[in-house]
Design a protein around this motif. Structure first.
Motif, PDB file in Angstrom:
ATOM      1  N   GLN A 125       0.806  -1.220   0.000  1.00 28.89           N
ATOM      2  CA  GLN A 125       0.000   0.000   0.000  1.00 28.89           C
ATOM      3  C   GLN A 125       0.841   1.273   0.000  1.00 28.89           C
ATOM      4  OE1 GLN A 125      -2.381  -0.079   3.571  1.00 28.89           O
ATOM      5  NE2 GLN A 125      -0.609   0.057   4.938  1.00 28.89           N
ATOM      6  N   PHE A 128       2.599   3.604  -4.097  1.00 31.13           N
ATOM      7  CA  PHE A 128       2.258   4.822  -4.834  1.00 31.13           C
ATOM      8  C   PHE A 128       2.848   6.061  -4.168  1.00 31.13           C
ATOM      9  CE2 PHE A 128      -1.389   3.968  -7.952  1.00 31.13           C
ATOM     10  CZ  PHE A 128      -0.935   2.688  -8.219  1.00 31.13           C
ATOM     11  N   GLU A 169      -8.260   2.725 -13.528  1.00 31.41           N
ATOM     12  CA  GLU A 169      -8.216   2.963 -12.086  1.00 31.41           C
ATOM     13  C   GLU A 169      -6.798   3.225 -11.605  1.00 31.41           C
ATOM     14  OE1 GLU A 169     -10.178  -0.409 -10.206  1.00 31.41           O
ATOM     15  OE2 GLU A 169     -11.952   0.852  -9.933  1.00 31.41           O
ATOM     16  N   LYS A 170      -5.843   2.413 -12.054  1.00 29.29           N
ATOM     17  CA  LYS A 170      -4.468   2.522 -11.566  1.00 29.29           C
ATOM     18  C   LYS A 170      -3.807   3.825 -12.008  1.00 29.29           C
ATOM     19  CE  LYS A 170      -4.047  -1.159  -9.128  1.00 29.29           C
ATOM     20  NZ  LYS A 170      -3.769  -1.044  -7.674  1.00 29.29           N
ATOM     21  N   SER A 172      -5.347   6.597 -12.727  1.00 27.80           N
ATOM     22  CA  SER A 172      -6.007   7.654 -11.959  1.00 27.80           C
ATOM     23  C   SER A 172      -5.413   7.758 -10.550  1.00 27.80           C
ATOM     24  CB  SER A 172      -7.513   7.369 -11.877  1.00 27.80           C
ATOM     25  OG  SER A 172      -8.160   8.346 -11.097  1.00 27.80           O
ATOM     26  N   GLN A 173      -5.181   6.613  -9.902  1.00 23.96           N
ATOM     27  CA  GLN A 173      -4.574   6.609  -8.571  1.00 23.96           C
ATOM     28  C   GLN A 173      -3.154   7.180  -8.610  1.00 23.96           C
ATOM     29  OE1 GLN A 173      -4.743   2.638  -6.926  1.00 23.96           O
ATOM     30  NE2 GLN A 173      -6.918   2.438  -7.379  1.00 23.96           N
ATOM     31  N   ALA A 176      -3.226  10.908  -9.021  1.00 26.27           N
ATOM     32  CA  ALA A 176      -3.669  11.547  -7.786  1.00 26.27           C
ATOM     33  C   ALA A 176      -2.541  11.637  -6.765  1.00 26.27           C
ATOM     34  CB  ALA A 176      -4.853  10.786  -7.201  1.00 26.27           C
ATOM     35  N   HIS A 177      -1.620  10.678  -6.810  1.00 26.98           N
ATOM     36  CA  HIS A 177      -0.465  10.694  -5.905  1.00 26.98           C
ATOM     37  C   HIS A 177       0.656  11.608  -6.413  1.00 26.98           C
ATOM     38  CE1 HIS A 177      -2.240   7.183  -3.884  1.00 26.98           C
ATOM     39  NE2 HIS A 177      -1.395   7.421  -2.911  1.00 26.98           N
TER      40      HIS A 177
END
Length: 273
Positions: A125, A128, A169-170, A172-173, A176-177
């Protein structure tokens, strides 16, 4: 299309080759061949001379059913070789093949130029947020489960649609990071059976929707040798055929064991652009 590897802008308008350097005793094709430092250095030199832009250094075997090893053991295998490679080849661009954020951080601090994560952050976790701080290109692969369990997860209603949704999804994540350079790898052979792999390759251009570079790792994999009823050792010709198709379908990086042959594929296809 470019990626920034520690200040080096790599132009992917012409596809590039990533040479595989496994430091594991149990990888499916070359397990144990390069776990000794002199052999690893010699193989890296050969791949660079043969035209590799990147060397992908891995110390954790991700073949189906491979033994799980500790983070301490992964670092023990990886970091000494990484240090020596950078000493021997100061301009080398090393990709570190790991799903562990701490290993990635240590490797980049030692001089690695990018991170290649088979789990796209699913197995750690902290990956990212770590990559956002490191600011190196991040290769995110599609996989379900773990290397030990992925064979059980080769179930899809539509493999192309599900892989595309996964990357939506990945990416986008990652954005965002604050991760700037994302590369996606459809994960041939990971939680996919032979038929699903070929469906995914047939529709590889669908991944262009994400507007990021696509890396493919087809080299000597079971989707080749099972279909041809041979072995990984006899799968070089099949690898070159599928790499040709992948480039025609807009792949930008070929991850391979045999750099010279992959470079020749790219050189020959360039005559038809």
């Amino acid at each position: 299309m470019q990626i920034n590897c520690k200040g080096n802008l790599i132009d992917l308008s012409t596809p590039k080759v990533m040479g595989v350097l496994n430091l594991t005793p149990d990888s499916f094709y070359d397990g144990g061949k390069y776990k000794d430092l002199p052999k690893a250095l010699k193989q890296a030199e050969k791949m660079l001379n043969d035209g590799a832009t990147f060397i992908d250094l891995g110390a954790y075997s991700s073949r189906p059913g491979a033994d799980h090893i500790s983070e301490t053991e992964e670092k023990k295998r990886l970091i000494p070789v990484l240090n020596e490679l950078i000493k021997a080849f100061p301009e080398i661009l090393i990709s570190v093949d790991t799903f562990r954020a701490n290993v990635a951080k240590l490797a980049v601090e030692a001089g690695a130029s990018m991170v290649n994560d088979i789990s796209a952050g699913n197995l750690d976790q902290d990956m990212f947020s770590t990559l956002a701080k490191l600011q190196v290109p991040y290769i995110m692969m599609h996989m379900k489960g773990t290397p030990q369990t992925m064979k059980q997860h080769a179930k899809y209603s539509d493999v192309v649609e599900e892989v595309n949704f996964y990357f939506s999804e990945k990416i986008s994540q990652a954005r965002a990071h604050g991760i700037n350079d994302c590369i996606i790898d459809p994960g041939f052979g990971f939680a996919k059976n032979v038929e699903q792999n070929y469906v995914l390759l047939q529709h590889l251009e669908a991944l262009q929707f994400h507007k990021v570079p696509v890396l493919v790792g087809l080299s000597r994999k079971s989707l080749i040798y099972k279909l041809l009823e041979t072995t990984p050792q006899q799968a070089l010709n099949g690898t070159s055929v599928l790499n040709t198709i992948a480039i025609q379908k807009k792949a930008k990086i070929l991850r391979v064991h045999d750099v010279k042959e992959a470079t020749e594929v790219i050189q020959l296809l360039a005559q038809f652009n």
